[in-house]
Design a protein around this motif. Sequence first.
Motif: not given
Length: 367
Positions: A336-365
């Motif tokens: 689950s996403e909640a457990k991904v967060r608990e495991a420290g695998k949930f990240r905040i990335e900026g403009k220079e992040y190179v997107v990887q195949d298989g990423d699950i993303m939510h954008f703030r704009f």
Amino acid sequence: MSLNCGIVGLPNVGKSTIFSALTSAPAEAANYPFCTIEPNVGVVNVPDSRLDRIVELIPTAKVIPAVTEFVDIAGLVAGASKGEGLGNKFLANIREVGIIAHVVRCFENPDIIHVNNKVDPAGDIETIDIELALADLETVQKRYDKQSRLSRVSAKDAKENAVLLPLYERLIASLENGHAASTVVETDDEKALIADLHLITMKPVIYVANVDEDGLSEDNKYVKTVREIAQKRNSPVVVICGKAESEIAEMDEADRPEFLQALGLEESGMHTLIRTAYATLGLRTFFTAGSDEDRAWTFKAGYKAPQAAGVIHTDFEKGFIRAEVYSCNDLFEYGSEAKVREAGKFRIEGKEYVVQDGDIMHFRFNV
């Protein structure tokens, strides 16, 4: 590069049958050359078990897979570059695609006419190679002649030609011998210099070995020939039984696994072809997931986060603030996403992040 795949080959090698199976939309197919005149275009879903797994873990109201486009281009024959058959028109169609899926006949069947009256994969591939090279030769020669004249006009053109003309000369020498432009144009700088020529023989090629059902279990001598040629060119090979695939396409979903098992296949050859084309086009997938929609989005390898956001909507790219990201593999591991967060695998990335195949993303704009 165009983001589609053109299906080419000699007449009666199974191009239209394969296209129909890919798209489940009948293309004209008959036992005579040139039954396809205008190219058929089909948009197909990209099979991705990751999206299926995401849906299991993040239930949603709507599921939307990634797609890619295939173009069924009529058969070429010897002399196509000089207008034989309907060659000039077909060659123009090939110029417009991003990559080529070259269908090669690898089966015997006296009831299906071969344009050269014999099954000869090496000869068939050579015929197509020569015609595409000759078509490119005409293009390069015209540009060379035009550019040569410009040297006499200005010092600026003369300086530019000091780089361009030797490159064109190398291309002409290669193409005159029936060799692809890609064999002499290797650096990114050289590729950029000739990009506006839209050379056919610069396009990546996937070889599609069309076999009968016996050819699915073990490579026949024809498939082995195709593999040898493809290996020398660093090109992928996909083995498909067009006849069987057309039957699979017409079946109910529930009946397909049993039929595939009887053929000794884990999945449809079409799925392999679609994924191979998608990857060869340099396409990758990121996902968005939520209660409203789980969706696979297509992006070009190397995209940074704002560019990927722009795939969803241009406003997302213009007003990009940050991306919230985690890998689908982490979702599968933790459940689950909640457990991904608990495991420290949930990240905040900026403009220079190179997107990887298989990423699950939510954008703030913010626009």
